[in-house]
Design a protein around this motif. Sequence first.
Motif, PDB file in Angstrom:
ATOM      1  N   ILE A 203      -1.806   0.796 -13.131  1.00  0.00           N
ATOM      2  CA  ILE A 203      -2.725   0.575 -12.014  1.00  0.00           C
ATOM      3  C   ILE A 203      -2.190  -0.619 -11.236  1.00  0.00           C
ATOM      4  O   ILE A 203      -1.903  -1.667 -11.829  1.00  0.00           O
ATOM      5  N   LYS A 204      -2.046  -0.446  -9.920  1.00  0.00           N
ATOM      6  CA  LYS A 204      -1.423  -1.499  -9.117  1.00  0.00           C
ATOM      7  C   LYS A 204      -2.373  -2.006  -8.035  1.00  0.00           C
ATOM      8  O   LYS A 204      -2.938  -1.211  -7.286  1.00  0.00           O
ATOM      9  N   TYR A 205      -2.543  -3.315  -7.977  1.00  0.00           N
ATOM     10  CA  TYR A 205      -3.415  -3.917  -6.979  1.00  0.00           C
ATOM     11  C   TYR A 205      -2.642  -4.896  -6.107  1.00  0.00           C
ATOM     12  O   TYR A 205      -1.790  -5.640  -6.602  1.00  0.00           O
TER      13      TYR A 205
ATOM     14  N   VAL B 100      -7.008  -5.051  -2.273  1.00  0.00           N
ATOM     15  CA  VAL B 100      -8.299  -5.634  -2.637  1.00  0.00           C
ATOM     16  C   VAL B 100      -8.433  -6.974  -1.931  1.00  0.00           C
ATOM     17  O   VAL B 100      -7.605  -7.863  -2.137  1.00  0.00           O
TER      18      VAL B 100
ATOM     19  N   PHE C 158      -0.014   0.498  -4.203  1.00  0.00           N
ATOM     20  CA  PHE C 158      -0.931  -0.585  -4.549  1.00  0.00           C
ATOM     21  C   PHE C 158      -2.256  -0.397  -3.812  1.00  0.00           C
ATOM     22  O   PHE C 158      -2.270   0.005  -2.649  1.00  0.00           O
ATOM     23  N   THR C 159      -3.353  -0.688  -4.496  1.00  0.00           N
ATOM     24  CA  THR C 159      -4.664  -0.678  -3.857  1.00  0.00           C
ATOM     25  C   THR C 159      -4.951  -2.070  -3.296  1.00  0.00           C
ATOM     26  O   THR C 159      -4.879  -3.068  -4.015  1.00  0.00           O
TER      27      THR C 159
ATOM     28  N   MET D 107       0.848  -1.201   0.000  1.00  0.00           N
ATOM     29  CA  MET D 107       0.000   0.000   0.000  1.00  0.00           C
ATOM     30  C   MET D 107       0.882   1.249   0.000  1.00  0.00           C
ATOM     31  O   MET D 107       0.558   2.242  -0.653  1.00  0.00           O
TER      32      MET D 107
END
Length: 425
Positions: free
Chosen positions: A251-253, A188, A185-186, A181
């Motif tokens: 976009i990072k998860y 999820v 990074f998000t 994070m």
Amino acid sequence: MLDIKFIRENPDAVKRACELKGFTDYTDQILELDARVRELKTVTQSKTAEKNKITREIPTATDKAPLIAASKAIANEIANDMAELDEKEKQLTDLLHRVPQIPSDAAPIGRDDTENVEVRRVGTPREFDFTPRPQWDLLEMNGWWKPEKIASICGTRTYALFGEAAELELAIETYVLQKLMGKGFTFVSCPSITKPQTIFNAGHFMGTDPSVMANDVFMLTDTDRCLAGTAEIILNCLHSDEVLNEKDLPIKYAGFSPCFRKEAGAAGRDTRGIVRIHQFNKVEQYIYCTPEQSDEMHEHLLNNLCEVMEDLELPYRVIAACTGDMGFNKVKMNDVEAWFPSEGAYRELGSCSSIGQFQARRTNTRYRDKNGNMQFCATLNNTGIALPRAIVPVIENHQNPDGSINIPKKLQPLMGGRTKIGGKH
RNA sequence: GGAGAUGUCGCAUAGUUGGUCUAGUGCGCCACAUUGGAAAUGUGGUAUACCCGCAAGGGUAUCAAGGGUUCGAAUCCCUUCAUCUCCGCCA
């Protein structure tokens, strides 16, 4: 899957990829089917155009009967061609899903995992001045597991951790999630129940026949659902059928989920301990980006996992998977392996993969580039940390003669400030 | 699990006795004009995939998805999926 246009224009590259990766080469069949499909499309579409034209004249015509008859006649011709077209298109689609991703030129060439190449080693395996205990002894003497009991309740290849080991598991998960994070990074938390199509979209399986999954995936009886093997497959579908903006990429998860594996092909392997089980928890890193950003993101993902190894104070090495070992859908893959003292060997804790546009083409995930053109995204994934496997090197490498475990500094805040656990029994 | 409602071009909507709907309008967005600059206004444009073509351009498909009826379907029928409301159950 690959772009049919790419296959048309670069059949030799595709053939070579099949050879390097050890998959059946369908290129010639594909090109043949593709030619026929295009031919049939041309014919049926021009006939349909003709029919549409007649149909449009009918409302205003004084004598409708001949026009209706003509339209019907063309419709019959079209139907015949369409039947063949449908059939050929199905065959073509199935074969297209059997074409592997083109491996990177940077990937070592080889047949299987024996030909993987070690990229670098970091840290030195500790020299013990006592006989180090293997994971199962440490878990046993500290009262951290009850393998027979759990197996009798839940079946083999399941596990439960007790007390401080369970705390440690949770602390490691939390640590890695917080780290990611902090890197944008998000987080999820992903479902573990999903549809088979989701798994197909990730491109781990070939073709379009669902039965190929049955060996590896837990299907839920009497439903159209199955258990996910990794959060990757969920994250991979998060933007399906969407058009992203280039400026929003990457976009990072960071996905977190229980993961389920049948381990059908692993009978007899790793039956002792908590290295290989049917259900485990995993933090997964996943990135959507442009193809141009892909290599940089690969290094980013790989470095994140390496940092985790260093934060856990584990000796580790990085492997470059050879073409024959990297898998169907990958451009390149690096494994990160930690030192397992009980085995005197490095073992995989994570796998960093560049997929190129292979998955995005299956999920129809695109972005509009600076020039306004539609492009498929590139996707990448890497393990963040997988548990309980990662606990094994942590307790084995950081053990003391009394069976206690020194907690890596970075984890101590998440373990209530303790520097050591176990050793009291 | 039971009952009902809904699903249209980025968003919001029009369209349900089948045929100028190859989907209208508003908002948004882009370009140009107007302006000292902007707002406002005006004009034009504004999907994706595939097929044919050097190109210009032409064609086909898509009104949640799939199938059916018909010469013709956003509009009729069937199936599936999703969403919402109420009831039931439940961490």
